[in-house]
Design an enzyme around this catalytic site. Structure first.
Site, PDB file in Angstrom:
ATOM      1  N   GLY A 322       0.832  -1.199   0.000  1.00 32.42           N
ATOM      2  CA  GLY A 322       0.000   0.000   0.000  1.00 32.42           C
ATOM      3  C   GLY A 322       0.863   1.244   0.000  1.00 32.42           C
ATOM      4  O   GLY A 322       0.609   2.196  -0.721  1.00 32.42           O
ATOM      5  N   ALA A 323       1.928   1.228   0.805  1.00 30.95           N
ATOM      6  CA  ALA A 323       2.839   2.362   0.900  1.00 30.95           C
ATOM      7  C   ALA A 323       4.112   1.895   1.599  1.00 30.95           C
ATOM      8  O   ALA A 323       4.120   0.857   2.255  1.00 30.95           O
ATOM      9  CB  ALA A 323       2.206   3.501   1.693  1.00 30.95           C
ATOM     10  N   MET A 324       5.187   2.681   1.457  1.00 30.91           N
ATOM     11  CA  MET A 324       6.462   2.310   2.078  1.00 30.91           C
ATOM     12  C   MET A 324       7.135   3.543   2.648  1.00 30.91           C
ATOM     13  O   MET A 324       7.296   4.549   1.970  1.00 30.91           O
ATOM     14  CB  MET A 324       7.358   1.634   1.029  1.00 30.91           C
ATOM     15  CG  MET A 324       8.747   1.290   1.526  1.00 30.91           C
ATOM     16  SD  MET A 324       8.725   0.058   2.863  1.00 30.91           S
ATOM     17  CE  MET A 324      10.152   0.587   3.809  1.00 30.91           C
ATOM     18  N   ASN A 326      10.017   4.857   3.219  1.00 29.65           N
ATOM     19  CA  ASN A 326      11.396   5.286   2.962  1.00 29.65           C
ATOM     20  C   ASN A 326      11.608   6.645   3.625  1.00 29.65           C
ATOM     21  O   ASN A 326      10.783   7.543   3.496  1.00 29.65           O
ATOM     22  CB  ASN A 326      11.627   5.403   1.461  1.00 29.65           C
ATOM     23  CG  ASN A 326      11.072   4.217   0.708  1.00 29.65           C
ATOM     24  OD1 ASN A 326      11.486   3.099   0.933  1.00 29.65           O
ATOM     25  ND2 ASN A 326      10.087   4.464  -0.138  1.00 29.65           N
ATOM     26  N   HIS A 358       0.248   6.517   9.114  1.00 26.16           N
ATOM     27  CA  HIS A 358       1.040   5.308   9.377  1.00 26.16           C
ATOM     28  C   HIS A 358       2.496   5.523   8.939  1.00 26.16           C
ATOM     29  O   HIS A 358       3.430   5.273   9.703  1.00 26.16           O
ATOM     30  CB  HIS A 358       0.418   4.133   8.611  1.00 26.16           C
ATOM     31  CG  HIS A 358       1.121   2.826   8.775  1.00 26.16           C
ATOM     32  ND1 HIS A 358       0.622   1.789   9.519  1.00 26.16           N
ATOM     33  CD2 HIS A 358       2.309   2.383   8.281  1.00 26.16           C
ATOM     34  CE1 HIS A 358       1.454   0.760   9.488  1.00 26.16           C
ATOM     35  NE2 HIS A 358       2.496   1.099   8.737  1.00 26.16           N
ATOM     36  N   GLU A 359       2.673   6.004   7.735  1.00 22.82           N
ATOM     37  CA  GLU A 359       4.034   6.149   7.204  1.00 22.82           C
ATOM     38  C   GLU A 359       4.791   7.249   7.939  1.00 22.82           C
ATOM     39  O   GLU A 359       5.979   7.106   8.219  1.00 22.82           O
ATOM     40  CB  GLU A 359       4.005   6.425   5.694  1.00 22.82           C
ATOM     41  CG  GLU A 359       3.246   5.375   4.864  1.00 22.82           C
ATOM     42  CD  GLU A 359       3.659   3.938   5.123  1.00 22.82           C
ATOM     43  OE1 GLU A 359       4.824   3.705   5.491  1.00 22.82           O
ATOM     44  OE2 GLU A 359       2.817   3.031   4.983  1.00 22.82           O
ATOM     45  N   HIS A 362       6.241   6.122  11.157  1.00 25.73           N
ATOM     46  CA  HIS A 362       7.489   5.366  11.010  1.00 25.73           C
ATOM     47  C   HIS A 362       8.723   6.270  10.914  1.00 25.73           C
ATOM     48  O   HIS A 362       9.839   5.788  11.110  1.00 25.73           O
ATOM     49  CB  HIS A 362       7.446   4.549   9.723  1.00 25.73           C
ATOM     50  CG  HIS A 362       6.751   3.222   9.827  1.00 25.73           C
ATOM     51  ND1 HIS A 362       7.012   2.310  10.826  1.00 25.73           N
ATOM     52  CD2 HIS A 362       5.843   2.619   9.020  1.00 25.73           C
ATOM     53  CE1 HIS A 362       6.277   1.216  10.618  1.00 25.73           C
ATOM     54  NE2 HIS A 362       5.561   1.382   9.532  1.00 25.73           N
ATOM     55  N   GLU A 381       5.581  -2.554  12.957  1.00 27.67           N
ATOM     56  CA  GLU A 381       4.332  -2.434  12.210  1.00 27.67           C
ATOM     57  C   GLU A 381       3.121  -2.300  13.128  1.00 27.67           C
ATOM     58  O   GLU A 381       2.179  -1.571  12.818  1.00 27.67           O
ATOM     59  CB  GLU A 381       4.161  -3.621  11.265  1.00 27.67           C
ATOM     60  CG  GLU A 381       5.149  -3.619  10.100  1.00 27.67           C
ATOM     61  CD  GLU A 381       5.149  -2.315   9.303  1.00 27.67           C
ATOM     62  OE1 GLU A 381       4.211  -1.509   9.444  1.00 27.67           O
ATOM     63  OE2 GLU A 381       6.106  -2.092   8.557  1.00 27.67           O
TER      64      GLU A 381
HETATM   65 ZN   LIG Z   1       4.305   0.120   8.370  1.00 30.13          ZN
END
Ligand SMILES: [Zn+2]
Ligand SMILES: *[C@@H]1O[C@H](CO)[C@@H](O)[C@H](O)[C@H]1NC(C)=O
Ligand SMILES: *[C@@H]1O[C@H](CO)[C@@H](O)[C@H](O)[C@H]1NC(C)=O
Ligand SMILES: *[C@@H]1O[C@H](CO)[C@@H](O)[C@H](O)[C@H]1NC(C)=O
Ligand SMILES: *[C@@H]1O[C@H](CO)[C@@H](O)[C@H](O)[C@H]1NC(C)=O
Ligand SMILES: *[C@@H]1O[C@H](CO)[C@@H](O)[C@H](O)[C@H]1NC(C)=O
Length: 944
Positions: A322-324, A326, A358-359, A362, A381
């Site tokens: 869905g997404a990352m 970085n 969410h991203e 992180h 996660e």
């Molecule tokens: Zn995540």
């Protein structure tokens, strides 16, 4: 990383190793070691973990992706890198990760320290299985000295969605290519040789070479761009400032001709990148509006400044997850970042807000402080999956979005974690070695159970104590690595500081949730005040073979109320059973309700008397029970009945009050549980009475929305109300309410007649589906042409799903054929399309026949890629509940044993197990359930 919608298993494909491709991708200069035929060797290069002798300090990486194919039709990239590392243990061996890279000339090793000579390279080879470039030296590297290794290499810019890969799309009929990356978990080594473990943090100096007119992006700030001529080509060279000290899996390199919008908040530059037409249409605006506030929110929540000067976010046409996250350059699927008021539903919008949150969460938790090894992935996660609700709730305070974690995570993962095939959150470091083992950790347990137990922890510590411990954890380990017990220790310090009262240490309490699989059902007997706990298993006949260090007992925090009055303190259940006198009730109107707001990760059962009084409370004054607990009563009752702890008719009793219910969360909980009834009964004689009963239950909600929206001319103001309006329509149409099907047909016909779509985006999925179900080829063809024309991914997704709702076998069969033609349905969408056809009762057997007939082809064509066999097999067999179907499944398994089932192997066995348990369930429940529906209808007819 966040997973694709409902595609927990697809992520496994991210690190699938393409063995054939690798074999043909070897370079001439560096020989490949022949595969060991004897017993596994004990050479360091046969181990999956790096030796501890070398620590990378910094890398200089220059990469040049070619966006046009070479004369042989291959897309490639070339690269050059210098890595500087420190020797911490004398060694004559260098192991550095490298996967599918060709090395064009010999590697050079030099010493950084004057007076120290670097040994020369005696031999080098690629170790395919463990993904290393191996350099054997003719002398030792000496402890405490620094060396540099220089290499040049070539790789394929394949469309395989992993490492440095390419994504393609069309703009005004012209094919465009984007070079982009997905490194997590173990594909940075597919872009350049690197020490590819999360604890091997280093500083990266990135340079990208790219065509004039394209934009190059990476984690760092763009420092300088110059025009240069290389190999006779006029190109641009963009150098990025050094990154912070970071892990390889968080790197990103992107070359595209995307457009962007930007703003700056407190010196942090925020940019949203996407295809130019999407940016021109304003589709990045919502993400841009929300990013700054969410970043600010997390700065406050963590009490820690955003660690980077910029935050780029980019929407990619092909993206497996869905997404990352970085660091500084977050990548998304288009549906997870782009919003357009005239196409996107409130659900699309919510998905964007929560995934951004969410991203961004992180950026600190995961990126600034990184878990040392993948076995602790659940903490990374689970944490982001919990605080994404807090971030999104801050960005959209009117939505009451934090309630949804109960439906989306707690209830969702209960279903998986109640099976004997579940597993504990935490794994041992030594059990997680191979890339495939790492990939398997990206599952619902890590994300949703992780989120659920952290929410429980934050609640019983209180948010103030939780964030205090969190801040000290982040400060202590910034730019470094930690293990999950480090977080417990910092939380314990906060507990000690504040004098918070706990029955045991944070570590001991949490171990019971982290080190054993599953969760308890807490039973409260309100006659005696007795409370007890037991491992909850969905199938009571299954046996647990895995031992637990705690004997499947948990330290359970119980928040509870009596007849609407909240008990002031948490009741801890520390043993198998206990007696709590305050939980005794007296009289016909007193009831006990435990696990308030489902903050605890467990189910609750009561004595029959208390259940009866709760049912009366629901019937007479349902608002005396908090809204989330109304959803809980329904979900717990249905699942306790599946586990044969209470009778199925008691579960059905919880649906009677729904005629009065107007809130979304309880309705959605009921709809989710009734889905199982539909799957089991939509082909049997129970179906008729069930439909009539459910039509009676849903009609008041349907009428309510009809009246409050001026006969469907407006949309409710509240976010939850908007969701429940969709529930009302989809459920009413599903039960066959005439007025509903007329409505949806009329709206769809207006669109076809006028070529103007006036259907509100919130309602489109359900309206399209119902109109296509009621219609024929004309409706289907119209929707198909709209699908092909769609300018925003979220609209295409709604249509793609609705096309599977047809009742015409020939249309469904043709659509099944389309799924294996990637010019019609993108590879990333094939599985979910087949599965949605199978979830249509008219498509069930067609999809099953299709999968059976094409298995060899599907397996060979899609075997290594983004195709999720486990989703596919689970999806096409979830309705199976007859002996005949069981035989077919077993036959399928036998017939294809030679071809194999790849990532669907476990799913196939689970399907067989599930079919057996469905057969049992139907045998035991069919008659009761039918009698109950009939009796309810009779009562209703008699009274009206
Ligand atoms: Zn995540
Ligand atoms: C790496 O790049 C930095 C910044 O461009 C430069 O100062 C340094 O000399 C480079 N190091 C090597 C070994 O090429
Ligand atoms: C931000 O966007 C404006 C308007 O499109 C553009 O002129 C400017 O260069 C952008 N700024 C940055 C730092 O990208
Ligand atoms: C973004 O914010 C601006 C300014 O507050 C507002 O006018 C616009 O409607 C917002 N756009 C979206 C899509 O939320
Ligand atoms: C917290 O307090 C307990 C009891 O005084 C002590 O044993 C423990 O070491 C303390 N833990 C931390 C992390 O400070
Ligand atoms: C959100 O929750 C509050 C209190 O729990 C309630 O008053 C309000 O109506 C809710 N809003 C929506 C949009 O559901």
């Amino acid at each position: 990383m966040i997973l694709g919608a409902g595609a927990v298993a697809t992520i496994i494909a991210l690190s699938v190793v393409y063995s054939q491709e690798m074999a043909k991708n070897q370079d001439g200069g560096t020989p490949t070691k022949p595969p060991a035929t004897a017993a596994p060797s004990n050479e360091p290069w046969d181990k999956y973990r790096l030796p501890k002798s070398l620590l990378p300090q910094q890398y200089n990486v220059t990469l040049w992706p070619r966006l046009l194919p070479d004369p042989t039709g291959l897309y490639i990239f070339t690269g050059e890198t210098t890595v500087e590392f420190k020797c911490v243990e004398d060694t004559d061996l260098i192991l550095i990760h490298s996967n599918k890279l060709n090395y064009s000339d010999s590697a050079h090793l030099t010493s950084v320290d004057s007076g120290v000579e670097a040994p020369s390279i005696k031999s080098r080879f690629l170790q395919i299985e463990t993904q290393y470039l191996v350099l054997q030296l003719d002398g030792k590297l000496v402890k405490d000295h620094m060396y540099q290794l220089h290499t040049k290499f070539t790789g394929e810019l394949a469309d395989d969605l992993g490492g440095f890969y390419r994504s393609e799309y069309y703009e005004d009929g012209v094919k465009k290519v984007v070079a982009t990356t997905q490194m997590q978990p173990t594909d940075a080594r597919k872009a350049f040789p690197c020490f590819d473990e999360p604890a091997m943090k280093a500083v990266f100096h990135i340079t990208l070479i790219h065509d004039i007119g394209t934009v190059a992006l990476s984690n760092g700030e763009q420092k300088e761009t110059s025009s240069v001529v290389i190999e006779g080509q006029h190109v641009q060279k963009t150098a990025f400032g050094p990154t912070e000290k970071m892990s390889t899996y968080l790197l990103a390199f992107i070359v595209s001709d995307f457009a962007q919008i930007n703003n700056t908040i407190d010196d942090v530059l925020i940019r949203i990148f996407a295809r130019k037409p999407a940016i021109d249409a304003g589709q990045g605006q919502y993400a841009l509006n929300k990013t700054g506030p969410i970043l600010k929110f997390f700065e406050g929540y963590y009490s820690s400044k955003y660690p980077l000067p910029k935050s780029d976010q980019i929407a990619l046409p092909d993206f497996n997850a869905g997404a990352m996250e970085n660091w500084g350059l977050i990548t998304y699927r288009e549906t997870a970042l782009l919003y357009d008021e005239s196409f996107s539903s409130n659900s699309n919008k919510e998905r964007i807000a929560t995934i951004i949150a969410h991203e961004l969460a992180h950026m600190w938790f995961g990126n600034l402080v990184t878990l040392r090894w993948w076995n602790d992935l659940w903490l990374n996660e689970g944490f982001a999956s919990y605080v994404e609700y807090l971030g999104a709730a801050n960005a959209e305070p009117d939505w009451n979005i934090t309630d949804l974690i109960v439906l989306n995570d707690v209830h969702r993962v209960f279903a998986v974690d109640a099976l004997t095939s579940s597993h504990p959150l935490s794994s041992k470091e030594e059990d997680i070695q191979r890339p495939a083992q790492i990939s398997e950790l990206f599952d619902a347990i890590s994300y949703s159970k992780g989120a659920s137990v952290l929410r429980m922890l934050s609640d019983f510590l209180t948010e103030g104590v939780f964030t205090q411990g969190l801040t000290s954890y982040l400060n202590t380990f910034a730019f470094g690595n930690a293990v999950y017990t480090d977080l417990w220790e910092h939380l314990q310090m906060a507990v000690n500081n504040t004098g918070t009262d706990l029955p045991n240490s944070v570590n001991n309490i949490m171990n019971t949730w982290v080190l054993q699989m599953g969760f308890p059902v807490v039973t409260i007997d309100t006659q005696t005040g007795g409370i007890s706990q037991k491992h909850f298993l969905l199938d009571p006949d299954s046996t647990v073979t895995v031992e637990s260090p705690f004997n499947y007992e948990w330290i359970v925090p119980i928040k509870w109320m009596k007849t609407g009055v909240i008990h002031p303190t948490i009741q801890w259940l520390k043993n198998k059973s206990d007696t709590v006198h305050e939980m005794k009730t007296s009289g016909p109107s007193e009831w006990v309700l435990a696990n308030l707001n489902v903050l605890g990760y467990y189910r609750v059962n009561y004595d029959q008397g208390n259940w009866d009084r709760l049912l009366i409370a629901l019937r007479d004054n349902h608002s005396s029970i908090p809204v989330i607990n109304r959803a809980q009563l329904v979900d717990d009752a249905f699942n306790l009945a599946r586990a044969k702890i209470i009778p199925t008719v008691l579960a059905l009793e919880t649906t009677k009050y729904l005629t009065e219910e107007r809130d979304y969360v309880p309705w959605k909980s009921a709809v989710n549980n009734l889905d199982f009834f539909y799957l089991m009964f939509d082909r049997s004689e129970v179906y008729g009475p069930m439909q009539n009963y459910l039509m009676k239950q849903i009609t008041p909600l349907f009428t309510y929305y009809k009246n409050t929206t001026g006969n469907w001319s407006t949309i409710p103001a509240g976010h939850m109300d908007q969701y429940n309006q969709v529930n009302a329509i989809s459920m009413a149409c599903r039960t066959g309410l005439e007025e509903c099907s007329t409505l949806t047909k009329t709206w769809f016909k207006q669109w076809m007649d006028t070529n103007t779509n006036r259907i509100h985006p919130n309602l489109r999925s359900t309206v399209y589906c119902n109109a296509i179900a009621a219609g024929g080829a004309k409706e289907w063809e119209f929707a198909w042409s709209q699908f092909q024309k769609a300018t925003i991914a979220s609209e295409a997704e709604k249509l793609r799903s609705a096309l599977s709702c047809s009742k015409q076998p020939w249309l469904l069969n043709r659509y099944l054929e389309y799924t294996l033609n990637s010019t019609l349905i993108r590879k990333q969408d094939a599985t979910s399309t087949i599965v949605s056809i199978a979830s249509n009762v008219a498509g069930q057997s067609l999809a099953w026949d299709f999968v059976r007939a094409r298995w060899t082809y599907i397996f060979n064509e899609y075997g290594g890629g983004s195709f999720s066999f486990s989703n596919l097999i689970n999806g096409v067999t979830k309705r199976f509940s007859t002996e005949y179907e069981l035989q077919q499944l077993k036959q399928f398994k036998a017939d294809n044993s030679e071809v194999g089932f790849g990532s669907g192997t476990l799913a196939l066995d689970q399907s067989i197990e599930r079919t057996i348990s469905n057969i049992k369930w139907i045998t035991e429940n069919k008659q009761n359930v039918m009698n109950w529906f009939k009796a309810e209808l009779k009562l209703y007819e008699a009274s009206s």
